[in-house]
Write a protein that holds these residues in place. Sequence first.
Motif, PDB file in Angstrom:
ATOM      1  N   ALA D  43      -0.769 -29.042   6.492  1.00 15.89           N
ATOM      2  CA  ALA D  43      -0.227 -28.127   5.471  1.00 15.89           C
ATOM      3  C   ALA D  43       0.155 -28.972   4.260  1.00 15.89           C
ATOM      4  CB  ALA D  43       0.989 -27.399   6.012  1.00 15.89           C
ATOM      5  N   SER D  44      -0.332 -28.588   3.089  1.00 17.21           N
ATOM      6  CA  SER D  44      -0.109 -29.429   1.909  1.00 17.21           C
ATOM      7  C   SER D  44       0.841 -28.765   0.924  1.00 17.21           C
ATOM      8  CB  SER D  44      -1.433 -29.697   1.187  1.00 17.21           C
ATOM      9  OG  SER D  44      -2.351 -30.275   2.072  1.00 17.21           O
ATOM     10  N   THR D  45       1.482 -29.585   0.149  1.00 13.72           N
ATOM     11  CA  THR D  45       2.410 -29.054  -0.858  1.00 13.72           C
ATOM     12  C   THR D  45       1.654 -28.281  -1.940  1.00 13.72           C
ATOM     13  OG1 THR D  45       2.276 -31.218  -1.925  1.00 13.72           O
ATOM     14  CG2 THR D  45       4.208 -30.792  -0.558  1.00 13.72           C
ATOM     15  N   ASN D  46       0.368 -28.566  -2.080  1.00 10.12           N
ATOM     16  CA  ASN D  46      -0.423 -27.809  -3.053  1.00 10.12           C
ATOM     17  C   ASN D  46      -1.117 -26.598  -2.421  1.00 10.12           C
ATOM     18  OD1 ASN D  46      -2.483 -28.810  -1.596  1.00 10.12           O
ATOM     19  ND2 ASN D  46      -3.409 -30.033  -3.233  1.00 10.12           N
ATOM     20  N   ASN D  47      -0.550 -26.228  -1.234  1.00 13.14           N
ATOM     21  CA  ASN D  47      -1.005 -24.987  -0.602  1.00 13.14           C
ATOM     22  C   ASN D  47      -2.424 -25.012  -0.038  1.00 13.14           C
ATOM     23  OD1 ASN D  47      -0.226 -22.553   0.296  1.00 13.14           O
ATOM     24  ND2 ASN D  47       0.465 -21.834  -1.726  1.00 13.14           N
ATOM     25  N   SER D  48      -3.008 -26.215   0.095  1.00 11.99           N
ATOM     26  CA  SER D  48      -4.315 -26.244   0.748  1.00 11.99           C
ATOM     27  C   SER D  48      -4.106 -26.663   2.198  1.00 11.99           C
ATOM     28  CB  SER D  48      -5.267 -27.191  -0.006  1.00 11.99           C
ATOM     29  OG  SER D  48      -5.339 -28.440   0.603  1.00 11.99           O
ATOM     30  N   ASN D  49      -4.418 -25.755   3.110  1.00 17.69           N
ATOM     31  CA  ASN D  49      -4.153 -25.967   4.527  1.00 17.69           C
ATOM     32  C   ASN D  49      -5.458 -25.956   5.309  1.00 17.69           C
ATOM     33  OD1 ASN D  49      -1.437 -25.784   3.790  1.00 17.69           O
ATOM     34  ND2 ASN D  49      -1.552 -23.540   3.909  1.00 17.69           N
ATOM     35  N   TYR D  50      -5.421 -26.591   6.488  1.00 16.76           N
ATOM     36  CA  TYR D  50      -6.651 -26.657   7.268  1.00 16.76           C
ATOM     37  C   TYR D  50      -6.331 -26.928   8.726  1.00 16.76           C
ATOM     38  CZ  TYR D  50     -11.221 -28.121   8.951  1.00 16.76           C
ATOM     39  OH  TYR D  50     -12.379 -28.233   9.671  1.00 16.76           O
ATOM     40  N   GLY D  51      -7.011 -26.205   9.603  1.00 19.92           N
ATOM     41  CA  GLY D  51      -6.789 -26.434  11.030  1.00 19.92           C
ATOM     42  C   GLY D  51      -8.093 -26.553  11.783  1.00 19.92           C
ATOM     43  N   VAL D  52      -8.054 -27.265  12.909  1.00 12.49           N
ATOM     44  CA  VAL D  52      -9.245 -27.415  13.729  1.00 12.49           C
ATOM     45  C   VAL D  52      -8.830 -27.483  15.194  1.00 12.49           C
ATOM     46  CG1 VAL D  52      -9.250 -29.929  13.523  1.00 12.49           C
ATOM     47  CG2 VAL D  52     -11.412 -28.747  13.985  1.00 12.49           C
ATOM     48  N   GLY D  53      -9.693 -27.032  16.089  1.00 13.79           N
ATOM     49  CA  GLY D  53      -9.385 -27.060  17.517  1.00 13.79           C
ATOM     50  C   GLY D  53      -8.274 -26.087  17.880  1.00 13.79           C
ATOM     51  N   ASP D  54      -7.434 -26.510  18.833  1.00 15.45           N
ATOM     52  CA  ASP D  54      -6.402 -25.617  19.374  1.00 15.45           C
ATOM     53  C   ASP D  54      -5.149 -25.600  18.496  1.00 15.45           C
ATOM     54  OD1 ASP D  54      -8.023 -25.153  21.749  1.00 15.45           O
ATOM     55  OD2 ASP D  54      -7.506 -27.220  22.297  1.00 15.45           O
ATOM     56  N   TYR D  55      -5.368 -25.487  17.196  1.00 15.36           N
ATOM     57  CA  TYR D  55      -4.230 -25.630  16.276  1.00 15.36           C
ATOM     58  C   TYR D  55      -3.308 -24.415  16.272  1.00 15.36           C
ATOM     59  CZ  TYR D  55      -6.580 -22.552  12.955  1.00 15.36           C
ATOM     60  OH  TYR D  55      -7.157 -21.485  12.350  1.00 15.36           O
ATOM     61  N   ALA D  56      -3.752 -23.302  16.808  1.00 14.43           N
ATOM     62  CA  ALA D  56      -2.923 -22.095  16.781  1.00 14.43           C
ATOM     63  C   ALA D  56      -2.257 -21.833  18.125  1.00 14.43           C
ATOM     64  CB  ALA D  56      -3.772 -20.884  16.378  1.00 14.43           C
ATOM     65  N   GLU D  57      -2.479 -22.756  19.058  1.00 15.44           N
ATOM     66  CA  GLU D  57      -1.916 -22.530  20.394  1.00 15.44           C
ATOM     67  C   GLU D  57      -0.547 -23.192  20.523  1.00 15.44           C
ATOM     68  OE1 GLU D  57      -3.328 -23.377  24.970  1.00 15.44           O
ATOM     69  OE2 GLU D  57      -4.821 -22.886  23.429  1.00 15.44           O
ATOM     70  N   LYS D  58       0.378 -22.498  21.133  1.00 15.19           N
ATOM     71  CA  LYS D  58       1.731 -23.045  21.268  1.00 15.19           C
ATOM     72  C   LYS D  58       1.806 -24.090  22.376  1.00 15.19           C
ATOM     73  CE  LYS D  58       3.974 -18.837  19.613  1.00 15.19           C
ATOM     74  NZ  LYS D  58       4.594 -19.342  18.370  1.00 15.19           N
ATOM     75  N   PHE D  59       2.637 -25.091  22.154  1.00 17.20           N
ATOM     76  CA  PHE D  59       2.915 -26.080  23.200  1.00 17.20           C
ATOM     77  C   PHE D  59       4.395 -26.455  23.118  1.00 17.20           C
ATOM     78  CE2 PHE D  59       3.158 -29.724  20.366  1.00 17.20           C
ATOM     79  CZ  PHE D  59       2.384 -29.338  19.292  1.00 17.20           C
ATOM     80  N   SER D  60       4.848 -27.215  24.094  1.00 19.23           N
ATOM     81  CA  SER D  60       6.268 -27.586  24.157  1.00 19.23           C
ATOM     82  C   SER D  60       6.517 -28.734  23.179  1.00 19.23           C
ATOM     83  CB  SER D  60       6.603 -28.025  25.596  1.00 19.23           C
ATOM     84  OG  SER D  60       7.988 -28.153  25.773  1.00 19.23           O
ATOM     85  N   ILE D  61       7.369 -28.481  22.163  1.00 24.39           N
ATOM     86  CA  ILE D  61       7.480 -29.512  21.116  1.00 24.39           C
ATOM     87  C   ILE D  61       8.384 -30.662  21.545  1.00 24.39           C
ATOM     88  CG2 ILE D  61       7.078 -27.760  19.350  1.00 24.39           C
ATOM     89  CD1 ILE D  61      10.002 -28.275  18.394  1.00 24.39           C
ATOM     90  N   GLN D  62       9.216 -30.410  22.543  1.00 24.27           N
ATOM     91  CA  GLN D  62      10.089 -31.459  23.103  1.00 24.27           C
ATOM     92  C   GLN D  62      10.822 -32.265  22.006  1.00 24.27           C
ATOM     93  OE1 GLN D  62      10.972 -32.011  26.326  1.00 24.27           O
ATOM     94  NE2 GLN D  62       9.995 -30.044  26.739  1.00 24.27           N
ATOM     95  N   SER D  63      10.630 -33.590  21.960  1.00 22.89           N
ATOM     96  CA  SER D  63      11.449 -34.419  21.069  1.00 22.89           C
ATOM     97  C   SER D  63      11.174 -34.217  19.583  1.00 22.89           C
ATOM     98  CB  SER D  63      11.255 -35.903  21.399  1.00 22.89           C
ATOM     99  OG  SER D  63      11.841 -36.195  22.627  1.00 22.89           O
ATOM    100  N   ILE D  64      10.093 -33.548  19.249  1.00 22.91           N
ATOM    101  CA  ILE D  64       9.861 -33.244  17.836  1.00 22.91           C
ATOM    102  C   ILE D  64      11.021 -32.398  17.313  1.00 22.91           C
ATOM    103  CG2 ILE D  64       8.308 -32.092  16.197  1.00 22.91           C
ATOM    104  CD1 ILE D  64       5.989 -32.771  18.088  1.00 22.91           C
ATOM    105  N   SER D  65      11.630 -31.634  18.225  1.00 23.14           N
ATOM    106  CA  SER D  65      12.774 -30.803  17.838  1.00 23.14           C
ATOM    107  C   SER D  65      13.955 -31.620  17.337  1.00 23.14           C
ATOM    108  CB  SER D  65      13.222 -29.959  19.044  1.00 23.14           C
ATOM    109  OG  SER D  65      13.762 -30.807  20.056  1.00 23.14           O
ATOM    110  N   LYS D  66      13.994 -32.912  17.694  1.00 21.28           N
ATOM    111  CA  LYS D  66      15.136 -33.741  17.296  1.00 21.28           C
ATOM    112  C   LYS D  66      15.244 -33.842  15.773  1.00 21.28           C
ATOM    113  CE  LYS D  66      15.500 -36.761  21.418  1.00 21.28           C
ATOM    114  NZ  LYS D  66      14.668 -36.125  22.438  1.00 21.28           N
TER     115      LYS D  66
END
Lengths: 304, 304, 304, 304
Positions: D43-66
Amino acid sequence: MSFDTIIQRLFLEIKKIEDTGEIASYIPELQNIDTNKFGIYIASTNNSNYGVGDYAEKFSIQSISKVLSLSLAYNILGETIWNRLGVEPSGTSYNSLIQLETDKGIPRNPFINAGAIVIADILLSKLKYPKEDFLSFIRNLSGSEKINYSSKIATSEKSVGYRNIALCNFIKSFNNIQNAPSEVLDFYFDICSLEMSAKELSNTFLFLANKGINPHTNNQVLTQSQSKRINALMQTCGFYDESGEFAFKVGLPGKSGVGGGIVAVHPGHYAITVWSPKLNKKGNSFKGIQFLEKFTTASKLSIF
Amino acid sequence: MSFDTIIQRLFLEIKKIEDTGEIASYIPELQNIDTNKFGIYIASTNNSNYGVGDYAEKFSIQSISKVLSLSLAYNILGETIWNRLGVEPSGTSYNSLIQLETDKGIPRNPFINAGAIVIADILLSKLKYPKEDFLSFIRNLSGSEKINYSSKIATSEKSVGYRNIALCNFIKSFNNIQNAPSEVLDFYFDICSLEMSAKELSNTFLFLANKGINPHTNNQVLTQSQSKRINALMQTCGFYDESGEFAFKVGLPGKSGVGGGIVAVHPGHYAITVWSPKLNKKGNSFKGIQFLEKFTTASKLSIF
Amino acid sequence: MSFDTIIQRLFLEIKKIEDTGEIASYIPELQNIDTNKFGIYIASTNNSNYGVGDYAEKFSIQSISKVLSLSLAYNILGETIWNRLGVEPSGTSYNSLIQLETDKGIPRNPFINAGAIVIADILLSKLKYPKEDFLSFIRNLSGSEKINYSSKIATSEKSVGYRNIALCNFIKSFNNIQNAPSEVLDFYFDICSLEMSAKELSNTFLFLANKGINPHTNNQVLTQSQSKRINALMQTCGFYDESGEFAFKVGLPGKSGVGGGIVAVHPGHYAITVWSPKLNKKGNSFKGIQFLEKFTTASKLSIF
Amino acid sequence: MSFDTIIQRLFLEIKKIEDTGEIASYIPELQNIDTNKFGIYIASTNNSNYGVGDYAEKFSIQSISKVLSLSLAYNILGETIWNRLGVEPSGTSYNSLIQLETDKGIPRNPFINAGAIVIADILLSKLKYPKEDFLSFIRNLSGSEKINYSSKIATSEKSVGYRNIALCNFIKSFNNIQNAPSEVLDFYFDICSLEMSAKELSNTFLFLANKGINPHTNNQVLTQSQSKRINALMQTCGFYDESGEFAFKVGLPGKSGVGGGIVAVHPGHYAITVWSPKLNKKGNSFKGIQFLEKFTTASKLSIF
């Protein structure tokens, strides 16, 4: 000079010296103690006993209980007990977590808190009625039915026992605790809360001066070899990071508690208990260590 | 059963068992030893002595010398010596730098390398002819003029002694070494290079079983209190991080060296030396520890 | 607002504040410095440079040299250099031996003393005339022929360098030093003794803001990737156990020295040097850090 | 070459390589994951975004939450938050108790477990409805209402969370936890159990690439200075004892979780998330780190 005379003289001499120690502050209930209490009791294998001062008054034996819980667990498990804890001095204070991390959950010895918590876990697994059975063991050793846990002390210690909760869960994370940590700790705090007099303690520990045989009943509590090994452990590990100093100055195996008690054993001869509540900086009774140092010097008896 | 009979029997028994130890590899010159050497000698305060196997053959006493250099320095300085080093077990291996950093250059005890280097520094400052005077002290204790340093061993150890150079300079950085590190280390390596037989070692250590009195000359080498304290130190610190285990299994004060020698002292009774070059994982003679464990069990004598 | 204006304003502002730092005391010769010295110099990739205060006066760059010796060694060895040292922050002070023991002689990163000593050992093995070749490298980078070692400083540091002797021999005991420790240390102390002005330092470090290319000569000193990696290392490890704090407050890669210098690099933009001799408790220039914190805040430029 | 093209190419390239990592084993519920999952979203500050593969699937974020819990607590407390935890890399693994003992209960930084537990304690004291309020904060940042805690994961982690119970009680013993440990841990495990997709994570973290401003709402979440400081902290402390390595190889601030997610931020430009469940030996996504290393190399963009 007889033990009685030496003890009487040193009691008076040390009663007078200024006590620069401080009372244990981390267990709220322990702070209510009269800091002037001072009592000594010696029990000998030849049945000559002697007490002076507050020797018949009960106090919180705290970590002194670690020798007794080890004795019962050692009796039950035999040498396999050493799969779960070591026999080396820790070189650090009584509730350190550092070595546990390095040693992957195996406490260095049974006399630091981590080790005694593992022992409590073992007894919890092996005894049918842990609290009652352990108490029977102690009453039997001491020859006194009037020994009890103090629920007040146990509750007080539990209310601030965060470090011990940390230790127990940390060991559990290494799979060296089998029961639920809260149950292990409840039992551990009960064990520490035992209240005994200097007289009862010396009578209780006398079997370690008597080749493992309870001199009151002639029962073999531990084998001679096991009894020697517990003495060796008290010698190298009985006083946390003051163990070397105690061996150096007093020259006897012993164990202290933050309630101000110290028991020392002269194998073949006697068990002696000193009680004085104020503690030196290492957490051992200030006057207790002073007394024992002068006592072994005056009596010219030490194991070395 | 007499000591002679027990020793003879155990010597034969242990001679046969497979030796899973390994010879010390870090000092090149030490590797030339015949690994089958095995000798035992006991010297008693009642003048009954006995030797078996290679008891009259000289070997490199290495760290066993630390007890002897401490004895001389203690004799000279008295209790002020403890301003410069401690009396607590280290809980770590013999040449660790970690605790030195925590304790700001004060070695935990005189039997780890750091402590023995401080002792060498003290002797260097206090003796007129350090190398000669220390040798005289040993010859006098042992009653043998035929004891010498091995310049081959000292040179060999010096050539790979980076860890000890590190230790000495590290302590110097905390101002606990007074002389030039290279001079302190030269003397330290000389001390370690002493070559003595099991017989000579037992004779030398007998004063520690005899209240500090040299039994050959009746000279007071150390006061009774100092003699006890050195025994206590050997008990708690004599085997690096196997000290607790040795107290636990053997139950006597003692000191080991990487040359494969172990001396143990039974205060009031005897000094015994075992020599077998292969070492267990903690750096102590494999067969030496086996023998002593069985010996104290069989003789039913230990200080505990 | 231009850099010049901001620098000029902050220079005057910080010149006035009370300097609670203290001059480095462990190198005798460094103590003769005038503690009021204060100079700043910025060199930009777009060739706009600016200096204020004592920016043209030479001082002892000390540990700032660690970035330069690493750069030369990295240039020679490429990525194989990381077999001999790590890239992780140490979490401890600059001359700790503890992690070396845990990590078996592999220094955590090239900016603690242990790591820089290993780098000196590498250069000693790889350069034909180490002292001369390294000096040529620096002179070339800086565009100044007037840069020299200070034998006075090197000798002074060597005379009290027990900790570094300990470090070098300790690493040697793990076989991670190839040359004789005394030769490695001689070269290491020479490297630390370089005397440069803030102007010369900023000019020298500008290649790290310029994708590894010496902007004065257009020579590629390091690949772009290597240049980035050295910046990353300065960011995570450049200020001993204040590295996190510096990243947090200043937000630029940088390196400090006990002579009171700090160089910071803004990749793509500039290299800036501040010199003020008094150090905070972590051993970094007190006013230097104050200035850089305010400078990145005022200029609204940081890498984060 | 555009980001899209580079990401697409590297996605295919890295999808193929053998994954020598292993799935996190200590949380039972996490082991049910399909280990072939691989998704990337920028996700870019200039609003150009791009995803590939399982980018829309939820997973357990664990320590990223810190990073997210720190952001909310930092917003509430401001700089006083640093009275209760530090900003230095720990040099040790994520759940070590050693430094806590040395530092008397002050965690080294907010991204080791000890630090995140202190943050949970702060939020518990400051938020009216901790669980709900924190979730609102995340939903607001991400622009997605579909984000939730996983009670299954939280319960699973709690059932084996002995080490975290130890950490929390240990910190409490130093008085750096105000609430009851069990409540703090319940909330801590909830926070870790958040389930988000790579797309949601990149959208959520974009404010850190945007001077602290939520780009979806234009709200100032943190001041610019606070935003920079969190980036600096991610740079020096985001990957436990692989933080230096990540700065060195990838050159961006970032944070990993044992669920296999990594978020990296390029200040001023973008936030990128990679998800691949198998972890390297340091506990960070094996393919995630491979991807990011190649991505910053190929895009020639890094902060250094």
